[in-house]
Design a protein around this motif. Structure first.
Motif, PDB file in Angstrom:
ATOM      1  N   LEU A 668       0.830  -1.255  -0.135  1.00 35.17           N
ATOM      2  CA  LEU A 668       0.013   0.103  -0.106  1.00 35.17           C
ATOM      3  C   LEU A 668       0.811   1.368  -0.124  1.00 35.17           C
ATOM      4  N   ALA A 669       1.768   1.292   1.005  1.00 35.10           N
ATOM      5  CA  ALA A 669       2.692   2.224   1.009  1.00 35.10           C
ATOM      6  C   ALA A 669       3.481   2.563  -0.287  1.00 35.10           C
ATOM      7  N   TYR A 670       4.017   1.558  -0.916  1.00 37.86           N
ATOM      8  CA  TYR A 670       4.680   1.580  -2.378  1.00 37.86           C
ATOM      9  C   TYR A 670       3.672   2.258  -3.304  1.00 37.86           C
ATOM     10  N   LEU A 671       2.444   2.047  -3.567  1.00 35.44           N
ATOM     11  CA  LEU A 671       1.524   2.508  -4.428  1.00 35.44           C
ATOM     12  C   LEU A 671       1.233   3.805  -4.281  1.00 35.44           C
ATOM     13  N   LYS A 672       0.974   4.152  -2.919  1.00 32.57           N
ATOM     14  CA  LYS A 672       0.562   5.482  -2.697  1.00 32.57           C
ATOM     15  C   LYS A 672       1.818   6.619  -2.838  1.00 32.57           C
ATOM     16  N   GLU A 673       2.898   5.918  -2.589  1.00 37.44           N
ATOM     17  CA  GLU A 673       4.064   6.914  -3.067  1.00 37.44           C
ATOM     18  C   GLU A 673       4.410   6.903  -4.487  1.00 37.44           C
ATOM     19  N   LYS A 674       4.216   5.873  -5.248  1.00 35.31           N
ATOM     20  CA  LYS A 674       4.591   5.950  -6.645  1.00 35.31           C
ATOM     21  C   LYS A 674       3.458   6.609  -7.420  1.00 35.31           C
ATOM     22  N   ARG A 675       2.229   6.559  -7.233  1.00 32.34           N
ATOM     23  CA  ARG A 675       1.178   7.276  -7.925  1.00 32.34           C
ATOM     24  C   ARG A 675       1.277   8.653  -8.099  1.00 32.34           C
ATOM     25  N   GLU A 676       2.108   9.295  -7.094  1.00 33.09           N
ATOM     26  CA  GLU A 676       2.322  10.698  -7.039  1.00 33.09           C
ATOM     27  C   GLU A 676       3.067  11.303  -8.302  1.00 33.09           C
ATOM     28  N   SER A 677       3.826  10.035  -8.912  1.00 36.03           N
ATOM     29  CA  SER A 677       4.693  10.562 -10.092  1.00 36.03           C
ATOM     30  C   SER A 677       4.190   9.767 -11.439  1.00 36.03           C
ATOM     31  N   ASP A 678       2.925   9.386 -11.413  1.00 38.29           N
ATOM     32  CA  ASP A 678       2.199   8.926 -12.475  1.00 38.29           C
ATOM     33  C   ASP A 678       1.808  10.227 -13.282  1.00 38.29           C
ATOM     34  N   PRO A 679       2.085  10.398 -14.597  1.00 38.02           N
ATOM     35  CA  PRO A 679       1.725  11.384 -15.197  1.00 38.02           C
ATOM     36  C   PRO A 679       0.089  11.270 -15.806  1.00 38.02           C
ATOM     37  N   TYR A 680      -0.390   9.926 -15.831  1.00 36.27           N
ATOM     38  CA  TYR A 680      -1.593   9.747 -16.393  1.00 36.27           C
ATOM     39  C   TYR A 680      -2.521   9.301 -15.051  1.00 36.27           C
TER      40      TYR A 680
END
Length: 704
Positions: A668-680
């Protein structure tokens, strides 16, 4: 036991006479072959017994779609797809076969026949007796013969045009058949599928045989004939001169005062006019032949007799409803122009103790011949298919066909379209990859993760694993999805909205069901947070509401299952929780409804403490947001093979339990962090990407 929570997405010849009678076979063209094997139904003819031929197909516990497809045969799968897609031809085929049948009939008594295209069924399949409606041809299941014949031994009742067997004698004849079959195979259920008039026949038979394991499926039964639009026709036929030319279409035209087209639409309602009469109108000769078949099936004297039979059957079945103890499924049409079928369905559902109802608001009287109506799918969705005295959610389960999966995907495609799910998994070497390559192909596998609000994540998760890996994940579900009428009649809950989940393999939470699934090497979906997690309060998103004690670790180790922890985020990107459990409990009416649902549902985790013990069922109020994106991350599989002895120690088992929980948090933590850098992450940016590339292209995401 951990549970999944809930989701808003609903959205042969008769052996009894084989020794005494030589089968009479009427041959049809190769494309329409049906073997009509003679079954005389007098007392003397139904007392001799013989063995039913054994079949070679053997049911196995379903796991992967490809395995089950091989078991049923690729030809059957293709045939089922073609059958559904070519339903515009159903009525033409129905009339053509009826014409051949009645032209070859010897005018003898009612008899059973088995369609050649229907078999052979799986071993130990239940017997299904089809009891026809007023036309009495016995072809009411024609569009589903192949599918039904794969999981049932199917016999259809044919009543010749000139037969005048009274209703009570018909009841006795069907009774003798089921009694003989019950004596021969006492541990298998007997299904009575009654269409229209056949519904009255099925009810009367069930009332007289409460000790036989019967399952009734009644499609628009004529128990409401006293309130039917056929009443004027009944009265008129009593006084019409015999010299007056008469045929059913002519009479219907007189009744409605409309052209022939309207008369046909009134009778053959159930398929859209443009798809039935409109198509037939392209060939006037065809229309004439079909209407002549209808006139041959229902000549004046036969129609008079049939209408009297409707009255008799309705009176007898209604007077004996109190004696019906059989499990019953009512199929009610909302646009039945002959009967008030939905009102009658509700009445019967309240009168019968083990009854459920499924409504088809846009369907007409001849429900089982309509486009989009698949009896096997309906039976599976209502959890009415069983091969023994009791339903086994694992061994009795039949995998969804390609057509069923396609429909589920179509009905829920909007959730994937709006959220463009990103699926990540972990290979054995620890590498994170986009896609689901990290999920093992062979089971047993236990997927353990976080349950989003209202189970938003369920449909994309199940659908993508099924589509990409050809694996059906069986979800351990809350008993609410399997509640029966007696438990929910005081609540607002409509359990038919969960038919899709049952078709896709959900099973009620229990240790025995988890045992059966893992022992059959299935892929199982488990949410330790259950309902409490899926109906969390404001500010609790992505919090794990797991019980303190370990619940699944030792069971997984017993079968050497791989445990795959996973996380799913995105609920806060599509909605905002504004009306939670605490808010609803402050309103007397809603509090009362929650308490009714609590009392009706099976109580889970009665020995648990803390927040997870609060299993009150309710539906949180949410406000939609401009859609963001869903992200799924499946961690590295945790092996339990060889740990069975070690994990008998409670402390060791608890350590592994905490490890799984920690891994879910990490996902969960990984996804919450990484989605911030998703341009889409935003829907608008995804739409722009698709507009400049292709609407079928995969949309990129953050760097791994």
């Amino acid at each position: 036991m951990a549970v999944t929570g809930f989701s808003i997405f609903p959205s042969s010849l008769s052996p009894v006479i084989h020794r005494d009678f030589t089968p009479l076979v009427w041959k049809f063209s190769k494309s329409n072959s049906i073997s009509f094997r003679r079954l005389a139904v007098s007392t003397e003819q139904t007392q001799t017994q013989t063995q039913t031929p054994t079949t070679t197909a053997t049911p196995t516990t379903p796991r992967r779609f490809s395995e089950k497809s091989e078991e049923l045969g690729e030809a059957e799968v293709a045939a089922s797809v073609d059958e559904v897609e070519q339903n515009g031809r159903v009525w033409r085929e129905y009339f053509e076969r009826s014409k051949e049948l009645i032209s070859r009939s010897d005018g003898g008594p009612p008899r059973w026949f088995t369609p050649l295209e229907s078999g052979p069924p799986l071993k130990n399949s239940p017997l299904l007796l089809f009891l026809p409606g007023i036309l009495s041809v016995g072809l009411g299941l024609i569009k589903n013969h192949r599918r039904i014949g794969k999981i049932f031994e199917i016999w259809c009742l044919h009543i010749p045009v000139m037969d005048r067997t009274p209703f009570t004698d018909l009841v006795k004849q069907v009774e003798k058949t089921i009694q003989s079959e019950n004596d021969r195979s006492p541990n298998r259920p007997i299904y009575l599928v009654g269409e229209s008039f056949g519904g009255c026949l099925a009810l009367a038979v069930a009332a007289s045989n409460p000790d036989i394991d019967l399952v009734l499926i009644l499609a628009n039964p004529t128990t409401s004939i006293s309130r039917s639009q056929l009443q004027p026709l009944m009265t008129l036929l009593e006084f019409i001169p015999d010299q007056l030319p008469f045929s059913p279409p002519n009479m219907l035209s007189l009744m409605t005062g409309q052209p022939l087209r309207t008369a046909i639409e009134s009778v053959v309602k159930g398929l859209p006019l443009q798809q039935t009469v409109g198509e037939l109108s392209q060939d006037l000769d065809a229309i004439s032949s079909y209407l002549s078949v209808l006139a041959d099936i229902l000549p004046r004297e036969t129609l008079r007799w049939k209408l009297q039979m409707l009255k008799s059957g309705s009176a007898v079945s209604n007077s004996r409803l109190h004696a019906v103890k059989a499990q019953t499924l009512i199929l009610s049409s909302g646009r039945d122009q002959l009967l008030p079928s939905q009102e009658e369905g509700e009445r019967l559902c309240h009168a019968l103790p083990k009854c459920e109802i499924r409504k088809f608001n846009n369907s007409g009287h001849f429900l089982l011949l309509e486009d989009g109506i698949d009896l096997v799918t309906i039976i599976k969705g209502a959890s009415f298919y069983r091969r023994g005295k009791y339903l086994d959610y694992v061994s009795d389960y039949m995998l969804p066909t390609p057509t069923e999966f396609k429909k589920v995907a179509e009905d829920n495609k909007w959730i994937s379209a709006f959220t463009s799910p990103v699926m990540l998994s972990t290979l054995e070497d620890g590498k994170i990859v986009r896609g689901l390559a990290g999920i093992p192909s062979e089971g047993p596998v236990l997927l353990v993760g976080y349950h989003m609000l209202l189970g938003f994540e369920l449909v994309p998760l199940i659908a993508n694993i099924f589509r990409e890996r050809n694996i059906l994940v069986r979800g351990i579900a809350h008993p609410m999805l399997f509640m029966k009428k007696g438990n929910i009649q005081e609540t607002f809950l409509d359990v038919s909205q969960y038919d899709t989940f049952r078709i896709m393999g959900a099973v009620p939470v229990s240790a025995s069901n988890l045992f059966k699934l893992l022992s059959s090497k299935s892929h199982v979906l488990l949410y330790p947070g259950g309902v409490r997690e899926a109906s969390h309060r404001k500010g609790e998103e992505y919090e794990l509401m797991w019980p303190e004690q370990s619940e699944f670790v030792r069971m997984a180790a017993r079968f050497g299952a791989k445990i795959i922890p996973f996380g799913a985020v995105g609920e806060d990107d599509i909605s905002e929780l504004v009306f939670d459990y605490d808010d609803q409990m402050k309103i007397p009416y809603l509090k009362n409804q929650i308490e009714k649902l609590r009392n009706a549902a099976v109580n889970l985790r009665t020995d648990a403490t803390g927040e997870v013990a609060n299993q009150d069922l309710h539906f949180p109020g949410i406000l939609p947001k401009f859609p963001g994106r869903f992200y799924y991350y499946f961690g590295k599989p945790i092996e339990t093979e060889g740990l069975k002895r070690e994990l008998k120690d409670r402390d060791k088992a608890h350590e592994l339990y905490l490890q799984v929980k920690s891994e879910v948090r990490r996902c969960l933590a990984y996804l919450k962090e990484k989605r911030e850098s998703d341009p889409y992450r935003n829907l608008l940016s995804r739409l722009i990407y698709q507009a400049t590339h292709s609407f079928t292209s995969e949309i990129p995401t953050f760097k791994l």
